[in-house]
Design a protein around this motif. Sequence first.
Motif, mmCIF file in Angstrom:
data_model
loop_
_atom_site.group_PDB
_atom_site.id
_atom_site.type_symbol
_atom_site.label_atom_id
_atom_site.label_comp_id
_atom_site.label_asym_id
_atom_site.label_seq_id
_atom_site.Cartn_x
_atom_site.Cartn_y
_atom_site.Cartn_z
ATOM 1 N N GLU A 124 0.839 -1.207 0.000
ATOM 2 C CA GLU A 124 0.000 0.000 0.000
ATOM 3 C C GLU A 124 0.869 1.250 0.000
ATOM 4 O O GLU A 124 0.556 2.227 -0.688
ATOM 5 C CB GLU A 124 -0.915 0.014 1.219
ATOM 6 N N HIS A 125 1.959 1.225 0.747
ATOM 7 C CA HIS A 125 2.876 2.373 0.778
ATOM 8 C C HIS A 125 3.417 2.675 -0.615
ATOM 9 O O HIS A 125 3.529 3.837 -1.003
ATOM 10 C CB HIS A 125 4.032 2.137 1.748
ATOM 11 N N GLU A 128 0.697 4.240 -2.816
ATOM 12 C CA GLU A 128 0.387 5.627 -2.459
ATOM 13 C C GLU A 128 1.281 6.615 -3.208
ATOM 14 O O GLU A 128 0.937 7.786 -3.347
ATOM 15 C CB GLU A 128 0.534 5.829 -0.947
#
Length: 164
Positions: A124-125, A128
């Motif tokens: 997810e990082h 982003e």
Amino acid sequence: MRNISHRRSASSVERLEQILLGIARHYGARDPLIGHFETMGLTPPQIHALMWVGHDGPLTMGQLARRLGVSEKTITGLVDRLERGALCQRERDDKDRRVVRVRISRKGTKVFREFHQHLAVRLEHFFELLDEAEHDAVFGILEKVHAKLAKGAFESRAGGGEPP
């Protein structure tokens, strides 16, 4: 520090290597992810073995060895250690007793789920950092590579289905 921008003289392999090294310098993939599980006494190959049997279900010793890129002798010791930790168990095939499968245990499933959650947060990082169009581009490229590998992209090379 090397420049990771596109250089006409750099091969694709060199360029990819430099980009991955650059990313790793800013966002170490090992410590927060693997380090947590190493404190549990698990080595990276043991974690990878749990990931495979957690995702795909029981695998033969040979299948698991090939997935990890190790010999069958090495996989025997690795599975021995996972069994001692109650993270998996061996089971013999009912029809062919020579076939031994590795099955994840209840405790191993708990570790698998915890690792999978940690991995999801890390991914997810990365996402982003990208916009929606870039997400689509990443998925398009990876899906294309997967489709070619599934069709046997390396099978036409010397040595069979393994990359050179």
